[in-house]
Design an enzyme around this catalytic site. Sequence first.
Site, PDB file in Angstrom:
ATOM      1  N   ASP A  61       0.802  -1.226   0.000  1.00 23.47           N
ATOM      2  CA  ASP A  61       0.000   0.000   0.000  1.00 23.47           C
ATOM      3  C   ASP A  61       0.834   1.275   0.000  1.00 23.47           C
ATOM      4  OD1 ASP A  61      -2.163  -1.715   0.139  1.00 23.47           O
ATOM      5  OD2 ASP A  61      -2.256  -1.625   2.326  1.00 23.47           O
TER       6      ASP A  61
ATOM      7  N   LYS B 290       1.791   2.107  -5.153  1.00 23.40           N
ATOM      8  CA  LYS B 290       2.302   1.557  -6.424  1.00 23.40           C
ATOM      9  C   LYS B 290       1.363   1.860  -7.582  1.00 23.40           C
ATOM     10  CE  LYS B 290       2.293  -2.448  -4.348  1.00 23.40           C
ATOM     11  NZ  LYS B 290       2.073  -2.059  -2.952  1.00 23.40           N
TER      12      LYS B 290
ATOM     13  N   GLY C 282      -4.600  -4.243  -3.702  1.00 23.43           N
ATOM     14  CA  GLY C 282      -5.571  -3.217  -4.046  1.00 23.43           C
ATOM     15  C   GLY C 282      -4.753  -2.011  -4.453  1.00 23.43           C
ATOM     16  N   HIS C 283      -4.708  -1.722  -5.749  1.00 21.39           N
ATOM     17  CA  HIS C 283      -3.882  -0.623  -6.252  1.00 21.39           C
ATOM     18  C   HIS C 283      -4.796   0.522  -6.666  1.00 21.39           C
ATOM     19  CE1 HIS C 283      -0.279  -3.477  -7.201  1.00 21.39           C
ATOM     20  NE2 HIS C 283      -0.655  -3.500  -5.949  1.00 21.39           N
TER      21      HIS C 283
ATOM     22  N   GLN D  10       2.011  -6.010  -3.180  1.00 21.40           N
ATOM     23  CA  GLN D  10       2.450  -6.101  -1.781  1.00 21.40           C
ATOM     24  C   GLN D  10       3.747  -5.305  -1.583  1.00 21.40           C
ATOM     25  OE1 GLN D  10       1.426  -9.500  -3.257  1.00 21.40           O
ATOM     26  NE2 GLN D  10      -0.519  -8.573  -2.754  1.00 21.40           N
TER      27      GLN D  10
HETATM   28  P1  GDP Z   1      -0.763   0.336  -3.536  1.00 19.91           P
HETATM   29  O1  GDP Z   1      -1.345  -0.956  -3.070  1.00 19.91           O
HETATM   30  O2  GDP Z   1       0.705   0.402  -3.308  1.00 19.91           O
HETATM   31  O3  GDP Z   1      -1.132   0.672  -4.952  1.00 19.91           O
HETATM   32  O4  GDP Z   1      -1.394   1.470  -2.605  1.00 19.91           O
HETATM   33  P2  GDP Z   1      -2.946   1.593  -2.176  1.00 19.91           P
HETATM   34  O5  GDP Z   1      -3.722   2.068  -3.322  1.00 19.91           O
HETATM   35  O6  GDP Z   1      -3.403   0.359  -1.493  1.00 19.91           O
HETATM   36  O7  GDP Z   1      -2.827   2.672  -1.024  1.00 19.91           O
HETATM   37  C1  GDP Z   1      -2.320   3.940  -1.250  1.00 19.91           C
HETATM   38  C2  GDP Z   1      -3.398   4.963  -0.874  1.00 19.91           C
HETATM   39  O8  GDP Z   1      -2.825   6.231  -0.746  1.00 19.91           O
HETATM   40  C3  GDP Z   1      -4.474   5.104  -1.931  1.00 19.91           C
HETATM   41  O9  GDP Z   1      -5.684   5.427  -1.314  1.00 19.91           O
HETATM   42  C4  GDP Z   1      -3.962   6.267  -2.776  1.00 19.91           C
HETATM   43  O10 GDP Z   1      -5.012   6.948  -3.437  1.00 19.91           O
HETATM   44  C5  GDP Z   1      -3.362   7.129  -1.726  1.00 19.91           C
HETATM   45  N1  GDP Z   1      -2.206   7.926  -2.141  1.00 19.91           N
HETATM   46  C6  GDP Z   1      -1.212   7.614  -3.018  1.00 19.91           C
HETATM   47  N2  GDP Z   1      -0.269   8.586  -3.026  1.00 19.91           N
HETATM   48  C7  GDP Z   1      -0.670   9.515  -2.141  1.00 19.91           C
HETATM   49  C8  GDP Z   1      -0.112  10.760  -1.685  1.00 19.91           C
HETATM   50  O11 GDP Z   1       0.964  11.186  -2.077  1.00 19.91           O
HETATM   51  N3  GDP Z   1      -0.816  11.429  -0.736  1.00 19.91           N
HETATM   52  C9  GDP Z   1      -2.009  10.997  -0.243  1.00 19.91           C
HETATM   53  N4  GDP Z   1      -2.621  11.728   0.673  1.00 19.91           N
HETATM   54  N5  GDP Z   1      -2.564   9.840  -0.653  1.00 19.91           N
HETATM   55  C10 GDP Z   1      -1.901   9.107  -1.581  1.00 19.91           C
HETATM   56  P1  IMO Z   2      -0.908  -4.187  -2.214  1.00 23.02           P
HETATM   57  O1  IMO Z   2      -0.450  -4.741  -3.545  1.00 23.02           O
HETATM   58  C1  IMO Z   2      -1.005  -4.564   2.114  1.00 23.02           C
HETATM   59  C2  IMO Z   2      -1.091  -8.628   3.759  1.00 23.02           C
HETATM   60  C3  IMO Z   2      -2.345  -9.086   4.456  1.00 23.02           C
HETATM   61  C4  IMO Z   2      -1.755 -10.063   5.444  1.00 23.02           C
HETATM   62  C5  IMO Z   2      -0.628 -10.710   4.649  1.00 23.02           C
HETATM   63  C6  IMO Z   2      -1.002 -12.030   3.989  1.00 23.02           C
HETATM   64  O2  IMO Z   2      -2.201  -3.469  -2.271  1.00 23.02           O
HETATM   65  O3  IMO Z   2       0.188  -3.411  -1.572  1.00 23.02           O
HETATM   66  P2  IMO Z   2      -2.558 -12.760   1.976  1.00 23.02           P
HETATM   67  O4  IMO Z   2      -3.951 -12.386   1.610  1.00 23.02           O
HETATM   68  O5  IMO Z   2      -1.544 -12.441   0.940  1.00 23.02           O
HETATM   69  O6  IMO Z   2      -2.476 -14.186   2.445  1.00 23.02           O
HETATM   70  O7  IMO Z   2      -2.213 -11.875   3.269  1.00 23.02           O
HETATM   71  O8  IMO Z   2      -0.280  -9.778   3.660  1.00 23.02           O
HETATM   72  N1  IMO Z   2      -1.305  -8.135   2.375  1.00 23.02           N
HETATM   73  C7  IMO Z   2      -1.233  -6.844   2.031  1.00 23.02           C
HETATM   74  N2  IMO Z   2      -1.050  -5.740   2.778  1.00 23.02           N
HETATM   75  N3  IMO Z   2      -1.103  -4.462   0.769  1.00 23.02           N
HETATM   76  C8  IMO Z   2      -1.257  -5.567   0.004  1.00 23.02           C
HETATM   77  O9  IMO Z   2      -1.210  -5.508  -1.341  1.00 23.02           O
HETATM   78  C9  IMO Z   2      -1.373  -6.823   0.631  1.00 23.02           C
HETATM   79  N4  IMO Z   2      -1.549  -8.087   0.181  1.00 23.02           N
HETATM   80  C10 IMO Z   2      -1.496  -8.878   1.266  1.00 23.02           C
HETATM   81  O10 IMO Z   2      -2.993  -8.000   5.092  1.00 23.02           O
HETATM   82  O11 IMO Z   2      -1.160  -9.366   6.517  1.00 23.02           O
HETATM   83 MG    MG Z   3      -2.880  -1.626  -1.785  1.00 24.93          MG
END
Ligand code: GDP
Ligand code: IMO
Ligand code: MG
Length: 422
Positions: free
Chosen positions: A12, A15, A39-40, A223
């Site tokens: 998270d 990416k 979840g991207h 991840q």
């Molecule tokens: P990913 O899994 O690495 O793609 O990241 P996620 O989407 O799960 O989580 C990142 C969260 O931070 C999302 O809700 C993005 O919309 C938000 N986000 C990304 N970059 C920024 C930033 O620079 N500032 C803020 N406030 N939110 C951001």
């Molecule tokens: P993105 O790509 C954050 C965490 C789960 C749990 C552990 C194992 O959005 O960054 P799993 O379902 O893979 O067996 O869970 O890994 N986890 C993540 N945490 N971002 C993710 O993906 C994750 N994918 C799995 O919360 O701790």
């Molecule tokens: Mg994510």
Amino acid sequence: MVDLLLGLQWGDEGKGKIVDVLTKDYDIIARFQGGPNAGHTLEFDGIKHVLHTIPSGIFHKNAINIVGNGVVIDPVIFRKELDNLKKFNIDIVSKLLISRKAHLILPTHRLLDAASEAAKGKAKIGSTLKGIGPTYMDKTGRNGMRVGDLEFSDWKQKYRALADKHEAMIGFYNVDVQYDLAELETEFFEAIESLRKLTFIDSEQYLFNAQAEGKKILAEGAQGSLLDIDFGTYPYVTSSNTTAAGACTGLGVPPNKIERVFGIFKAYATRVGSGPFPTELFDQDGETMGRVGNEFGATTGRPRRCGWLDLVALKYAVQINGVTDLMMMKADVLSGFDKIKVCTAYHYKGESIDHLPYNIESNHVTPIYTELKGWSADLTKLNHATDLPKALNDYIAFLEKELQVPIKIVSVGPDRLQTIHR
Ligand code: GDP
Ligand code: IMO
Ligand code: MG
């Protein structure tokens, strides 16, 4: 030429946003591991999109998106993702290609995930319950079903044999998992038919040819490094190699073809699910990060645990991945803190260490912090590196010195445009 983009913390990091920002410079975006546990999120034109399996370059007309062999696909979730894209008029059949060697997540894999977690009780991993662990177990156990199997007439027999075995295994766990398999199978078989309308390819061959033609490829990780099956905080990890080497096995790209490795990290740290997190905060500061950063899982909606940046862990991730360029996300979330703390060492077995030991549970390590001055300016409207407040520049300079890698992007908001290049 292949570049990699991967998360350096516990996932998270942002990416999805950065892949979307970079896609204009690439011909192909290829996901190399993980599944719908990811979840991207990406945001532009006031709309927020969350992708789970589909690469984050899908909104750009110039790029082909590939789901690589290292990814595990749940046809049911995949179909929902495709449905969400319908209104954007994307030519999915020619823009989204699926590796025949990617493994399929069966409904019973999800049930096995739930049974395994229930049996672990307090020691549960905090899995997203998407069936990730059981699917990779079947892959390495040489029992799995792959996308390419769907092109042969006996795929349903294969499915039945595997699902029957899984049902027996669910019984073995001796926990209460309620399910209606007939209902789950109806949904699964319908979703398989949707999947079969897409283009299946031998992605390693496709990527080989693309490289020969001089195409630019960006490999998208899921991840983060600390969730890597080998190098993460085992057993509180996911079941794939989230680190740079995962792109080689997850796409069939040779290591000597990888040029840049983009490592993404948040200006602080978060973790969702169980497992050690040395710099985790349980105070007002942690609460502020969670609230201002809107730290809720993009896949499960669970609140993310928050804490200060852990440079010991980040250095380790930079080292394992061979990061060439760093990108610091969510700098805007730290605006308003008087002091910014960074963990630069751990107190471990009576001494101070700056490398990651075997066990980073809180009864083994205590973080040692360096304090820096905070800044109060709202960063979300800034466009240029020259506009950044001095205290943030000092923070960046401190991190670059410690990590010995330049920070090339500072992200100041979720939108595509809230991205500062340095
Ligand atoms: P990913 O899994 O690495 O793609 O990241 P996620 O989407 O799960 O989580 C990142 C969260 O931070 C999302 O809700 C993005 O919309 C938000 N986000 C990304 N970059 C920024 C930033 O620079 N500032 C803020 N406030 N939110 C951001
Ligand atoms: P993105 O790509 C954050 C965490 C789960 C749990 C552990 C194992 O959005 O960054 P799993 O379902 O893979 O067996 O869970 O890994 N986890 C993540 N945490 N971002 C993710 O993906 C994750 N994918 C799995 O919360 O701790
Ligand atoms: Mg994510």
